[in-house]
Motif scaffolding. Structure first.
Motif, short mmCIF file in Angstrom:
data_model
loop_
_atom_site.label_atom_id
_atom_site.label_comp_id
_atom_site.label_asym_id
_atom_site.label_seq_id
_atom_site.Cartn_x
_atom_site.Cartn_y
_atom_site.Cartn_z
N LEU A 440 89.10 45.61 51.89
CA LEU A 440 87.94 45.08 51.23
C LEU A 440 86.83 45.16 51.98
CD1 LEU A 440 89.61 41.69 49.72
CD2 LEU A 440 89.25 43.96 48.69
N GLU A 441 86.83 44.95 53.24
CA GLU A 441 85.60 45.44 54.32
C GLU A 441 85.33 46.73 54.22
OE1 GLU A 441 84.16 43.08 55.97
OE2 GLU A 441 82.89 44.80 56.52
N GLN A 442 86.03 47.53 54.00
CA GLN A 442 85.51 49.05 54.01
C GLN A 442 85.01 49.30 52.74
OE1 GLN A 442 89.44 50.89 54.76
NE2 GLN A 442 88.21 52.65 56.01
N VAL A 443 85.44 48.75 51.54
CA VAL A 443 84.85 48.86 50.21
C VAL A 443 83.29 48.41 50.44
CG1 VAL A 443 84.90 48.34 47.98
CG2 VAL A 443 87.04 48.71 49.14
N ARG A 444 83.19 47.47 50.96
CA ARG A 444 81.93 46.64 50.99
C ARG A 444 81.13 47.44 51.83
NH1 ARG A 444 84.24 41.55 52.80
NH2 ARG A 444 85.33 41.23 51.14
N ARG A 445 81.50 48.08 52.99
CA ARG A 445 80.74 48.75 53.89
C ARG A 445 80.29 50.16 53.14
NH1 ARG A 445 81.45 52.64 57.77
NH2 ARG A 445 83.70 52.78 57.07
N ARG A 446 81.17 50.71 52.60
CA ARG A 446 80.58 52.09 51.85
C ARG A 446 79.74 51.71 50.55
NH1 ARG A 446 86.08 55.46 50.72
NH2 ARG A 446 86.81 55.34 53.01
N LYS A 447 80.15 50.39 49.89
CA LYS A 447 79.19 50.25 48.71
C LYS A 447 77.74 50.00 49.19
CE LYS A 447 78.67 47.29 44.95
NZ LYS A 447 79.19 45.85 44.35
N SER A 448 77.74 49.47 50.35
CA SER A 448 76.42 49.23 50.84
C SER A 448 75.64 50.44 51.49
CB SER A 448 76.32 48.24 51.87
OG SER A 448 76.97 48.60 53.02
N LEU A 449 76.55 51.37 51.99
CA LEU A 449 75.95 52.71 52.52
C LEU A 449 75.62 53.41 51.19
CD1 LEU A 449 78.37 54.08 55.24
CD2 LEU A 449 75.87 53.83 55.50
N ASN A 450 76.37 53.33 50.13
CA ASN A 450 75.98 54.10 48.97
C ASN A 450 74.51 53.49 48.37
OD1 ASN A 450 78.05 56.15 48.82
ND2 ASN A 450 79.39 54.97 47.66
N SER A 451 74.48 52.47 48.32
CA SER A 451 73.39 51.69 47.90
C SER A 451 71.95 52.06 48.86
CB SER A 451 73.27 50.29 47.45
OG SER A 451 73.49 49.51 48.74
N MET A 452 72.47 52.06 49.86
CA MET A 452 71.21 52.40 50.93
C MET A 452 70.93 53.98 50.56
SD MET A 452 72.72 50.56 54.33
CE MET A 452 72.06 51.77 55.67
N ARG A 453 71.76 54.75 50.51
CA ARG A 453 71.37 56.33 50.30
C ARG A 453 70.91 56.44 49.01
NH1 ARG A 453 76.59 59.12 49.94
NH2 ARG A 453 76.85 58.40 52.03
N ASP A 454 71.14 55.65 47.98
CA ASP A 454 70.41 55.83 46.50
C ASP A 454 69.04 55.36 46.78
OD1 ASP A 454 72.31 56.78 45.05
OD2 ASP A 454 73.05 54.81 44.08
N SER A 455 68.64 54.33 47.65
CA SER A 455 67.39 53.79 47.76
C SER A 455 66.36 54.89 48.35
CB SER A 455 67.26 52.62 48.41
OG SER A 455 67.76 52.66 49.71
N ILE A 456 67.03 55.85 49.15
CA ILE A 456 66.28 56.71 50.02
C ILE A 456 66.42 58.05 49.70
CG2 ILE A 456 65.97 55.38 52.10
CD1 ILE A 456 68.33 57.14 53.49
N LYS A 457 67.17 58.42 48.46
CA LYS A 457 67.69 59.84 48.24
C LYS A 457 66.59 60.67 48.00
CE LYS A 457 68.50 58.92 43.50
NZ LYS A 457 69.56 58.41 42.61
N ASP A 458 65.30 60.10 47.31
CA ASP A 458 64.33 60.74 46.93
C ASP A 458 63.59 61.53 48.33
OD1 ASP A 458 64.63 60.18 44.39
OD2 ASP A 458 63.12 58.59 44.47
N PHE A 459 63.86 60.76 49.22
CA PHE A 459 63.17 61.27 50.64
C PHE A 459 64.10 62.08 51.61
CE2 PHE A 459 60.98 57.68 49.23
CZ PHE A 459 59.73 58.27 49.00
N LEU A 460 65.34 62.20 51.00
CA LEU A 460 66.38 63.08 51.96
C LEU A 460 66.22 64.45 51.67
CD1 LEU A 460 69.51 60.68 51.63
CD2 LEU A 460 68.11 61.20 53.80
N LEU A 461 66.24 65.36 52.52
CA LEU A 461 66.04 66.69 52.46
C LEU A 461 67.33 67.33 52.14
CD1 LEU A 461 63.27 67.12 55.24
CD2 LEU A 461 62.79 67.05 52.83
#
Lengths: 461, 339
Positions: A440-461
């Protein structure tokens, strides 16, 4: 397609059975001053001495051919007390006590995994098993360890304990209960067995890390692997199957799981044990004494055994089929952690084509619940690329996972981090909260990483 | 208490879907069944507008439902397809002659042109005659190999763009298992593809629109739609190893109904090692169809029949070559003696 299988008289007639070959009266190797003891692989008759040499040779050549063993390696042999694993210890011991130039240079330790909590054994029985195992392995002088499945739920603390004749087990109740609850929550025996297999593997890997062993030896024979192939295919694990059925499982970055007995059939191993008078400790597992139609694994086993009766080449054909499977990509591009299944550590499949069986099933689920009224053609195009996690809330709302508190990840979150095969286990799980905290911990970590990636994805090269 | 349809349409459900376990009413089931086939056709890019598609029609449940559904979907979603029926007459008295009647019925009901090709006109042999020569063992090999080629030839004659066959999910899962049991890695790789690859020019692709449809649902669909189909099984002989795979699959399905889709998933995602040798597909030097050997299987089998050596294409090719050479040598001797 021709679908006729029956004769006019109603009897079923399949492919005709091969006639049994005649027993040869001489040993094939030494042309028989010795009486021939057993026939193997249909036509091969060996005398006792030649047979034992043959098994030894096969074991050594499997290890040699792989070119994976280094003198500095420390090997952790998984020892369950079964005949197969005992034979493996015996073969390893024989290899280590050879004359100088043939001697194995790597070091060997062994480990016993106590699964008693899942199998419903009492503490006294489990301790008795543990000591019996220690007695069995004592003659070889390897350093022994044991661990318990419940340790997987313990996020801190040691997992391995030294095994000797006076070892004792202290069942830590909270952890044991957690483990038992998980298995009570899995409704089908098939999923239980699959889960147990995955947990056992995870634990062995963790134990190997703790004991600084780079390789784990498992005593799978070619017969086991042929059964495993059919089971894996039926469980939807086709893409990862080569890890389960070939010599080396390299899913883990640091530790490899090797199967040095895979060139031997279970019959050969059984006779080897008989000739060396090897004892075993029999611990009934989940599927012991169950009907053959109680689980997919049991059924596959029954099927292979039945076929072997009339088509003795079944196991080797199926096993060779498995050998040709492998990953087309290089093994080490799994550098990203979030791209592997959280249950079995396999690399998650990238969507290959727009039209797959997984999507077809998901589509069926979706439209069966939506019905013609709740559906329009736009829905069709919008889901065709996703893996259908949205079906979660469309089911009956009362026990829907999305209503549970924010802290524990929902079923769809976990599903997203799993491979196809492990999703099937989750389908048979009544409540996701009984999964281990580590997962469950891993899922939580991955989920938050994904949402972080989503929020900055417009600026990723 | 009656179960309600899980699509919440308010009606009582009359069936449980084997694939997902959902209970559906009749109308919702029809809708779901058709929408799923539509989705497969769209996501798999099976057809192009303006294509002429031959539906391989045997008169059995799969091909009858396929012809019906394709007609319905073609009209509903305006695929712009020109559908024709293509039947192969193997020449099996008491089986194919009856089922062809069903196909003719379909032709009239669905207003599609029908083309019937017979083994006799294509190969000069009916299955009745073949069985009379080789007996009941191995005759499915002849029938299967010839039908495959007959479909290709029929498709060429009709000038169609592709052939749609009625293979369902159960058939596919069974084939995956069978290829594992036979160790046929090349077929294992390609048996799950929804369109046969057309690497060589001039071959007509075959597509499987019912690939993800359970056999049980096809029967349900035909039953509730009251579609006429022919359900007598072939009068000839067992089909070898497939019987084992089929029995195994049926048992597996009882344990976990989704197993059929799971096996297809496994088949689709299998990866084969790079260094495994696979047969190269070339063209038959005699008839020009796709083959991995110098001569295609159909030509070898036909040669065997015509030479009076029907086992020629059944056993090992080395044995076949020996038998062939021996017969040639005998013939030569005869010619010499005639002088």
């Amino acid at each position: 397609m021709c679908s006729r299988n029956d004769n006019e008289d109603g009897s079923e007639s399949y492919m005709e059975a091969k006639s049994k070959p005649l027993w040869s009266s001489t040993c094939q190797k030494c042309s028989g001053h010795n009486p021939v003891i057993q026939i193997l692989q249909i036509k091969h008759a060996y005398c006792k001495n030649c047979f034992v040499t043959h098994v030894n040779h096969k074991f050594r050549s499997t290890l040699g051919k792989s070119k994976m063993m280094r003198p500095s390696d420390v090997v952790l042999a998984a020892f369950s007390g079964s005949l197969k694993s005992h034979a493996m210890l015996h073969l390893l011991h024989a290899g280590l006590s050879e004359k100088s130039h043939k001697r194995f240079l790597f070091k060997v330790q062994f480990i016993y995994v106590d699964e008693g909590a899942v199998l419903g054994l009492s503490l006294a029985e489990r301790i008795a098993n543990l000591r019996a195992i220690a007695t069995l392995a004592e003659q070889y002088g390897f350093s022994g360890h044991f661990t318990s499945l419940a340790c997987l739920f313990d996020s801190s603390g040691p997992r391995c304990f030294p095994l000797n004749k006076n070892s004792s087990l202290t069942a830590e109740n909270s952890l044991e209960n957690e483990l038992q609850l998980l298995f009570q929550n899995i409704v089908s025996l098939t999923a239980k067995e699959d889960m147990l297999k995955q947990l056992r593997k995870q634990l062995l890997l963790l134990a190997a890390k703790e004991l600084c062993c780079g390789k784990v030896f498992m005593a799978h024979t070619s017969t086991d692997l042929a059964i495993q192939i059919l089971t894996d295919v039926s469980l939807g694990r086709g893409s990862l199957m080569h890890h389960d059925v070939t010599f080396c499982d390299f899913r883990d970055k640091d530790i490899k799981i090797l199967r040095p007995l895979l060139e031997l059939s279970s019959k050969e191993v059984a006779f080897y044990s008989v000739y060396h008078k090897l004892d075993n400790v029999f611990i009934p597992s989940l599927c012991t004494k169950m009907a053959s139609d109680s689980s997919i694994h049991n059924l596959s086993k029954q099927f292979v055994m039945d076929l072997m009766e009339n088509f003795p080449s079944t196991v080797s054909t199926v096993f060779r089929t498995g050998e040709k499977l492998g990953s087309t990509s290089s093994p080490d591009n799994s550098e990203e952690d979030d791209n592997s299944c959280i249950i079995c550590q396999a690399r998650l499949e990238v969507n290959l084509s727009p039209c797959t069986s997984a999507q077809a099933t998901e589509f069926s689920r979706l439209i069966s619940s939506l019905g013609p009224l709740g559906f329009d053609s736009k829905t069709l195009s919008s889901i065709s690329g996703s893996n259908g996690a949205e079906s979660c809330c469309s089911g009956s709302a009362s026990n829907c996972c999305c209503n549970s508190n924010q802290d524990s990840p929902s079923l769809s979150d976990i599903m997203e981090c799993c491979c196809y095969g492990c999703r099937l286990i989750l389908h048979d799980l009544k409540s996701v909260s009984s999964l281990s905290e580590r997962i469950l911990e891993q899922v939580r970590r991955r989920k938050s990483l994904n949402s972080m990636r989503d929020s900055i994805k417009d600026f990723l090269l | 208490m009656p179960v309600l349809c899980s699509s919440k349409c308010g009606k009582n459900a009359i069936l449980k879907r084997p694939k997902t376990g959902d209970a559906l009413c009749k109308d919702c089931f029809f809708w779901a069944f058709e929408t799923e086939v539509h989705s497969t056709i769209i996501s798999g890019n099976l057809f192009k507008r303006g294509d002429t598609v031959a539906v391989a029609a045997s008169g059995g449940k799969d091909s009858t439902v396929l012809a019906y559904v394709l007609k319905v979907l073609n009209e509903r979603h305006d695929y712009g397809l020109n559908l024709v029926l293509l039947s192969i007459d193997e020449g099996i008295t008491g089986y194919r002659d009856d089922s062809l009647e069903t196909v003719k019925q379909n032709r009239d009901d669905y207003q599609m042109p029908l083309k019937i090709l017979s083994y006799e006109e294509l190969f000069g042999w009916t299955m009745d005659a073949i069985v009379a020569q080789i007996g009941r063992k191995n005759n499915c090999t002849f029938c299967g190999v010839f039908r495959r080629q007959a479909l290709d030839k029929g498709a060429t004659q009709l000038g169609v763009n592709c052939v749609a066959t009625g293979h369902n999910a159960d058939d596919l899962a069974e084939t995956v298992l069978m290829n594992i049991l036979r160790g046929d890695i090349a077929r294992l790789q390609r048996c799950t593809s929804i369109i046969t690859e057309s690497e060589t020019e001039g071959t007509i692709p075959r597509v499987k629109p019912l690939k993800y449809t359970y056999e049980k649902e096809i029967v349900m669909y035909a039953y509730f739609k009251r579609l006429v189909y022919f359900s007598t099984e072939c009068v000839f002989a067992p089909n070898a190893y497939r019987g084992h795979a089929r029995a195994f699959l049926k048992d597996l399905e009882k344990i976990r109904p989704s197993v059929i889709m799971d096996i297809i998933h496994s088949g689709e995602s299998l990866q084969v090692k790079d260094n495994v040798k696979l047969p190269v597909r070339t063209q038959c030097s005699r008839c020009g169809s796709v083959s991995s050997q110098e001569l295609c299987k159909a030509c070898v089998l036909l040669e065997g029949l015509n030479r009076g050596l029907p086992k020629l294409g059944i056993g090992k090719s080395s044995l076949a070559n020996r038998a062939r050479d021996q017969q040639d040598a005998e013939k030569k001797e005869k010619v010499i003696c005639d002088f």
